[in-house]
Design an enzyme around this catalytic site. Structure first.
Site, PDB file in Angstrom:
ATOM      1  N   GLU A 138      34.686  99.388  38.535  1.00  0.00           N
ATOM      2  CA  GLU A 138      34.958 100.374  37.413  1.00  0.00           C
ATOM      3  C   GLU A 138      34.766 100.754  36.466  1.00  0.00           C
ATOM      4  O   GLU A 138      35.241 101.353  35.201  1.00  0.00           O
ATOM      5  CB  GLU A 138      35.328  98.724  36.437  1.00  0.00           C
ATOM      6  CG  GLU A 138      36.636  97.555  36.418  1.00  0.00           C
ATOM      7  CD  GLU A 138      36.764  96.510  35.540  1.00  0.00           C
ATOM      8  OE1 GLU A 138      37.239  95.415  35.611  1.00  0.00           O
ATOM      9  OE2 GLU A 138      35.819  96.717  34.706  1.00  0.00           O
ATOM     10  N   THR A 218      32.812  84.693  47.861  1.00  0.00           N
ATOM     11  CA  THR A 218      33.087  83.744  47.124  1.00  0.00           C
ATOM     12  C   THR A 218      34.612  83.176  47.251  1.00  0.00           C
ATOM     13  O   THR A 218      35.888  84.235  47.212  1.00  0.00           O
ATOM     14  CB  THR A 218      32.779  84.652  45.118  1.00  0.00           C
ATOM     15  OG1 THR A 218      33.418  85.617  44.852  1.00  0.00           O
ATOM     16  CG2 THR A 218      31.038  85.070  45.113  1.00  0.00           C
ATOM     17  N   LEU A 219      34.536  82.049  47.224  1.00  0.00           N
ATOM     18  CA  LEU A 219      36.193  81.820  47.871  1.00  0.00           C
ATOM     19  C   LEU A 219      37.132  80.730  46.589  1.00  0.00           C
ATOM     20  O   LEU A 219      37.076  79.260  46.381  1.00  0.00           O
ATOM     21  CB  LEU A 219      35.344  80.703  49.101  1.00  0.00           C
ATOM     22  CG  LEU A 219      35.006  81.371  49.714  1.00  0.00           C
ATOM     23  CD1 LEU A 219      34.916  80.441  51.408  1.00  0.00           C
ATOM     24  CD2 LEU A 219      36.127  82.415  50.915  1.00  0.00           C
ATOM     25  N   GLY A 223      34.021  77.448  47.327  1.00  0.00           N
ATOM     26  CA  GLY A 223      32.522  77.643  46.898  1.00  0.00           C
ATOM     27  C   GLY A 223      32.014  79.423  47.538  1.00  0.00           C
ATOM     28  O   GLY A 223      32.763  80.384  46.720  1.00  0.00           O
ATOM     29  N   ALA A 247      37.240  85.670  34.717  1.00  0.00           N
ATOM     30  CA  ALA A 247      35.830  85.600  34.621  1.00  0.00           C
ATOM     31  C   ALA A 247      34.541  84.738  35.491  1.00  0.00           C
ATOM     32  O   ALA A 247      33.715  84.876  35.049  1.00  0.00           O
ATOM     33  CB  ALA A 247      35.055  85.881  33.165  1.00  0.00           C
ATOM     34  N   ALA A 248      35.753  84.012  36.208  1.00  0.00           N
ATOM     35  CA  ALA A 248      34.363  83.051  36.971  1.00  0.00           C
ATOM     36  C   ALA A 248      33.187  84.168  37.806  1.00  0.00           C
ATOM     37  O   ALA A 248      32.256  83.571  38.522  1.00  0.00           O
ATOM     38  CB  ALA A 248      35.474  82.228  38.305  1.00  0.00           C
ATOM     39  N   GLY A 249      34.397  84.999  38.561  1.00  0.00           N
ATOM     40  CA  GLY A 249      33.390  86.071  38.904  1.00  0.00           C
ATOM     41  C   GLY A 249      32.298  86.130  38.591  1.00  0.00           C
ATOM     42  O   GLY A 249      30.894  86.412  38.789  1.00  0.00           O
ATOM     43  N   ASP A 250      32.524  87.031  37.588  1.00  0.00           N
ATOM     44  CA  ASP A 250      31.301  87.506  36.520  1.00  0.00           C
ATOM     45  C   ASP A 250      30.545  86.940  36.088  1.00  0.00           C
ATOM     46  O   ASP A 250      28.984  86.491  35.930  1.00  0.00           O
ATOM     47  CB  ASP A 250      32.080  88.370  35.229  1.00  0.00           C
ATOM     48  CG  ASP A 250      32.736  89.343  35.907  1.00  0.00           C
ATOM     49  OD1 ASP A 250      33.098  89.884  36.734  1.00  0.00           O
ATOM     50  OD2 ASP A 250      33.807  89.701  35.504  1.00  0.00           O
ATOM     51  N   ARG A 283      36.484  76.777  30.826  1.00  0.00           N
ATOM     52  CA  ARG A 283      36.967  77.251  28.816  1.00  0.00           C
ATOM     53  C   ARG A 283      37.740  78.435  29.329  1.00  0.00           C
ATOM     54  O   ARG A 283      37.772  78.903  29.168  1.00  0.00           O
ATOM     55  CB  ARG A 283      35.605  77.680  28.164  1.00  0.00           C
ATOM     56  CG  ARG A 283      34.195  76.485  28.775  1.00  0.00           C
ATOM     57  CD  ARG A 283      33.084  77.050  28.493  1.00  0.00           C
ATOM     58  NE  ARG A 283      32.147  76.428  28.722  1.00  0.00           N
ATOM     59  CZ  ARG A 283      30.219  76.521  28.575  1.00  0.00           C
ATOM     60  NH1 ARG A 283      30.640  78.201  27.749  1.00  0.00           N
ATOM     61  NH2 ARG A 283      29.461  75.443  28.210  1.00  0.00           N
ATOM     62  N   GLY A 285      39.201  82.210  28.592  1.00  0.00           N
ATOM     63  CA  GLY A 285      38.712  83.874  27.857  1.00  0.00           C
ATOM     64  C   GLY A 285      37.607  84.165  29.073  1.00  0.00           C
ATOM     65  O   GLY A 285      37.098  83.240  30.148  1.00  0.00           O
TER      66      GLY A 285
HETATM   67  P1  ADP Z   1      36.857  86.237  41.898  1.00  0.00           P
HETATM   68  O1  ADP Z   1      37.196  85.786  40.334  1.00  0.00           O
HETATM   69  O2  ADP Z   1      35.844  86.917  41.632  1.00  0.00           O
HETATM   70  O3  ADP Z   1      37.723  85.892  42.224  1.00  0.00           O
HETATM   71  P2  ADP Z   1      35.656  83.339  42.784  1.00  0.00           P
HETATM   72  O4  ADP Z   1      37.497  83.018  42.334  1.00  0.00           O
HETATM   73  O5  ADP Z   1      35.820  83.336  43.865  1.00  0.00           O
HETATM   74  O6  ADP Z   1      35.510  84.628  42.512  1.00  0.00           O
HETATM   75  O7  ADP Z   1      35.477  82.103  42.513  1.00  0.00           O
HETATM   76  C1  ADP Z   1      34.386  82.794  41.879  1.00  0.00           C
HETATM   77  C2  ADP Z   1      32.757  81.328  41.598  1.00  0.00           C
HETATM   78  O8  ADP Z   1      33.857  80.644  40.681  1.00  0.00           O
HETATM   79  C3  ADP Z   1      33.142  80.803  43.262  1.00  0.00           C
HETATM   80  O9  ADP Z   1      32.354  80.754  44.201  1.00  0.00           O
HETATM   81  C4  ADP Z   1      32.674  79.295  42.242  1.00  0.00           C
HETATM   82  O10 ADP Z   1      31.882  79.030  42.799  1.00  0.00           O
HETATM   83  C5  ADP Z   1      33.898  79.078  41.489  1.00  0.00           C
HETATM   84  N1  ADP Z   1      34.299  78.520  41.429  1.00  0.00           N
HETATM   85  C6  ADP Z   1      36.117  78.641  41.168  1.00  0.00           C
HETATM   86  N2  ADP Z   1      37.430  78.958  40.441  1.00  0.00           N
HETATM   87  C7  ADP Z   1      36.683  77.596  41.382  1.00  0.00           C
HETATM   88  C8  ADP Z   1      37.653  76.323  40.929  1.00  0.00           C
HETATM   89  N3  ADP Z   1      38.791  75.991  40.712  1.00  0.00           N
HETATM   90  N4  ADP Z   1      36.106  75.214  41.120  1.00  0.00           N
HETATM   91  C9  ADP Z   1      35.062  75.873  41.219  1.00  0.00           C
HETATM   92  N5  ADP Z   1      34.262  76.214  41.106  1.00  0.00           N
HETATM   93  C10 ADP Z   1      35.597  77.578  41.316  1.00  0.00           C
END
Ligand code: ADP
Length: 297
Positions: A138, A218-219, A223, A247-250, A283, A285
């Site tokens: 970014e 990351t999937l 997982g 922000a899951a990936g972050d 959570r 945000g």
């Molecule tokens: P991004 O936010 O960059 O697209 P992902 O969606 O791949 O990244 O999520 C990153 C990580 O967050 C995953 O590898 C997993 O560990 C966790 N995660 C994301 N979504 C879920 C979910 N629905 N349930 C459990 N873990 C999740």
């Protein structure tokens, strides 16, 4: 110490029943300004996961810039190298979200676009002192390339999250220890569709051949897939009720870097990252959702 070189944005979030079409005006139901930007999010995730963190970046000469810096400082992040780009706004994301959780987003680079390779050289002391460098895409490409090359030459552990998805110069791959794309980013970089574990492995193997030490894809709820010279290994995600996956990936990358930096091995760092991500998605945000070490056991 973990050094994050990347973006800081203020997210301006409006909730509305339905997204407006061109020329249309609709009523919003709520408005919030929330600190974000992939760089800042990953810095906060790493700091809350227990690491010492410093950041290099640029905010604008507006009120948001000061708020963004103060937010990072409240998490104990060294912001001496977060400068102010005079005459520019801070990085902004204008986000509209409707009742079906559909969104439309306009991003303005603002101060992030004013970061230059010279700013990386000016932060040479931080680069020399860190053990792990974390970058995303970014801020301008010339900045990221320069940072990766310098950190690699200094023998640092280099993490690149190639987000938002964009093709990378071929030379970059050999400077990266951990390339961490999501499925979309892996597909774009490798040039093959990614829809499941098998196709993720094909994409990751193609990326590994370009030179990084490891590729972690990351999937989402599936997982993480790790691919290195020894082969592929899958790490299932924690089973949680997702509420807001922003922000899951972050969260994953910040906590992964923190565990790696304190000497954890890669499987432990992946597990820790997934724990942080699982908490973050329960959570709302971006930065407010990022968990603290005490919550992660
Ligand atoms: P991004 O936010 O960059 O697209 P992902 O969606 O791949 O990244 O999520 C990153 C990580 O967050 C995953 O590898 C997993 O560990 C966790 N995660 C994301 N979504 C879920 C979910 N629905 N349930 C459990 N873990 C999740």
């Amino acid at each position: 110490m973990i050094l994050v070189i990347g973006s800081l944005n203020m997210d301006l979030v409006v909730r509305t029943a339905r997204l407006p079409g061109p020329g249309e005006t609709v009523h919003g139901e709520g408005f919030a300004t929330l600190p974000g930007g992939k760089g800042a999010n990953q810095a906060v995730a790493a700091a809350r996961a227990g690491a010492e963190v410093a950041m290099v970046g640029r905010v604008g000469s507006d009120g948001y810039g000061e708020q963004l810096r103060q937010g990072l400082q409240a998490d104990g992040i060294d912001c001496q190298a977060v400068g102010v780009a005079e005459g520019l706004p801070s990085g902004l994301a204008m986000i509209q979200v409707d009742h079906a959780s559909q969104n439309s987003i306009v991003i303005v680079a603002g101060g992030n676009g004013a970061l230059t390779p010279a700013h990386i050289d000016a932060a040479e002391g931080l680069l020399a002192r860190c053990t792990v460098l974390v970058c995303q895409l970014e801020v301008p490409q010339a900045v990221v390339g320069h940072a990766l090359q310098r950190a690699h030459a200094l023998g640092k552990t280099v993490i690149l999250n190639p987000a938002p998805a964009s093709a990378l110069p071929a030379a970059w791959y050999a400077w990266v220890d951990y390339l961490i794309p999501n499925e979309t980013e892996a597909a774009l970089l490798a040039g093959v569709p990614v829809s499941d574990r098998a196709s993720a492995e094909a994409a990751a193997s193609a990326l590994l051949a370009r030179g990084p030490r490891q590729v972690l894809v990351t999937l989402g709820a599936q997982g993480v897939l790790q691919v290195n010279a020894a082969g592929a290994r899958h790490y299932p995600a924690q089973a949680v009720q997702a509420r807001d996956t922003t922000a899951a990936g972050d969260a994953f990358i910040g906590a992964f870097a923190a565990e790696l930096e304190r000497g954890g091995d890669v499987p432990a760092a992946i597990a820790y990252g997934q724990k942080a991500a699982a908490l973050a998605i329960t959570r709302d945000g971006a930065q407010p959702s990022l968990p603290y070490r005490a919550e992660m056991g």
